[in-house]
Design a protein around this motif. Structure first.
Motif, PDB file in Angstrom:
ATOM      1  N   SER A  27       0.839  -1.194   0.000  1.00  0.00           N
ATOM      2  CA  SER A  27       0.000   0.000   0.000  1.00  0.00           C
ATOM      3  C   SER A  27       0.875   1.246   0.000  1.00  0.00           C
ATOM      4  CB  SER A  27      -0.930   0.015   1.220  1.00  0.00           C
ATOM      5  OG  SER A  27      -0.184   0.026   2.419  1.00  0.00           O
ATOM      6  N   VAL A  33      -2.252   7.880  -0.457  1.00  0.00           N
ATOM      7  CA  VAL A  33      -2.594   8.676  -1.644  1.00  0.00           C
ATOM      8  C   VAL A  33      -1.880  10.026  -1.631  1.00  0.00           C
ATOM      9  CG1 VAL A  33      -4.821   7.574  -1.994  1.00  0.00           C
ATOM     10  CG2 VAL A  33      -4.679   9.604  -0.548  1.00  0.00           C
ATOM     11  N   ALA A  75      -4.630  -2.394  -8.728  1.00  0.00           N
ATOM     12  CA  ALA A  75      -4.353  -1.135  -8.026  1.00  0.00           C
ATOM     13  C   ALA A  75      -5.679  -0.454  -7.729  1.00  0.00           C
ATOM     14  CB  ALA A  75      -3.470  -0.222  -8.870  1.00  0.00           C
ATOM     15  N   THR A  76      -5.976  -0.279  -6.450  1.00  0.00           N
ATOM     16  CA  THR A  76      -7.247   0.290  -6.022  1.00  0.00           C
ATOM     17  C   THR A  76      -7.004   1.355  -4.972  1.00  0.00           C
ATOM     18  OG1 THR A  76      -8.364  -1.822  -6.401  1.00  0.00           O
ATOM     19  CG2 THR A  76      -9.533  -0.197  -5.071  1.00  0.00           C
ATOM     20  N   ALA A  77      -7.680   2.494  -5.114  1.00  0.00           N
ATOM     21  CA  ALA A  77      -7.541   3.584  -4.152  1.00  0.00           C
ATOM     22  C   ALA A  77      -8.865   3.838  -3.465  1.00  0.00           C
ATOM     23  CB  ALA A  77      -7.087   4.866  -4.853  1.00  0.00           C
ATOM     24  N   TRP A  83      -3.619   3.643  -1.583  1.00  0.00           N
ATOM     25  CA  TRP A  83      -3.601   2.815  -2.777  1.00  0.00           C
ATOM     26  C   TRP A  83      -3.135   1.419  -2.375  1.00  0.00           C
ATOM     27  CZ3 TRP A  83      -5.019   3.362  -7.814  1.00  0.00           C
ATOM     28  CH2 TRP A  83      -5.349   4.652  -8.259  1.00  0.00           C
TER      29      TRP A  83
END
Length: 222
Positions: free
Chosen positions: A8, A11, A105-107, A112
């Protein structure tokens, strides 16, 4: 030896920080990323949840976004092609310099979460060093080899596992429910939208990797 790593990044140190400050309930998911050089990253990004009105303009004002193009606008989601600035250079370094592949990839909720395939194991060490020199906080949560990929493919992410087990333990799946989604999200310290996203992705993974896999194996035997 090839390596897959999950980690991770805040952001604030990566991409779309400005947008997520203004649309904190949004969830952004990278479907594909292209990087021809470290400082020029071209991701294709899916946006779900939150308020879509004015989102394209907000993305255009985001300091980490050099270009943005709306490719599709359907109910419940939008799909964008973006060009990220050097604020997202670590992903450009992994893809362009190390030949890595960003598998996921996910925010959401200020972080993230990425899963990245490195052709060589020392690619992860190089990325850690690059992150340190760039002042980027890289929190590695899982590492496994390609020989473990088939087994790992059936696993849930840490967040998905936490959400599902908490839901069972706290009675979310009971009839009647002992806790609702907002209360469960509050206990996990995430947004209602992030919890829904974890449930959705976890359910898809479980169905795909158990029921559909089992059905395919049965079909082959028959």
């Amino acid at each position: 030896m090839s390596t897959i790593a999950e980690f991770s990044i805040p952001v604030t140190e990566f991409a779309l920080h400005d947008t997520l400050e203004r649309r904190p309930d949004m969830v952004f998911e990278v479907d594909r990323v292209v990087a021809h050089e470290t400082s020029r990253v071209v991701p294709f990004v899916r946006a779900t949840y939150g308020e879509f009105e004015g989102l394209t303009g907000i993305l255009e004002d985001d300091a980490s976004v050099a270009e943005v193009e709306l490719l599709a606008d359907v109910e419940g989601e939008r799909f964008y092609r973006m060009v990220w600035t050097e604020r997202a250079q670590i992903i450009g370094y992994m893809v362009a310099e190390l030949g890595a592949t960003v598998q996921e990839a996910t925010a959401s909720d200020g972080e993230w979460h990425l899963r990245v395939f490195f052709p060589e194991r020392d690619g992860l060490s190089a990325t850690n060093e690059y992150a340190r020199e760039s002042g980027c906080s890289l929190n590695v949560t899982r590492i496994y080899g390609v020989d473990e990929l088939e087994e790992a493919r059936h696993d849930l992410s840490e967040g998905q596992y936490e959400a599902l087990t908490a839901g069972v333990e706290r009675g979310y799946y009971d009839i009647p429910r002992e806790i609702n989604a907002q209360e469960l999200a509050d206990e996990l310290d995430i947004s209602h939208q992030a919890l829904s996203e974890r449930f959705r992705r976890a359910t898809k993974n479980l169905v795909t990797d158990t029921l559909l896999v089992d059905q395919n194996e049965e079909d082959e035997r028959n």
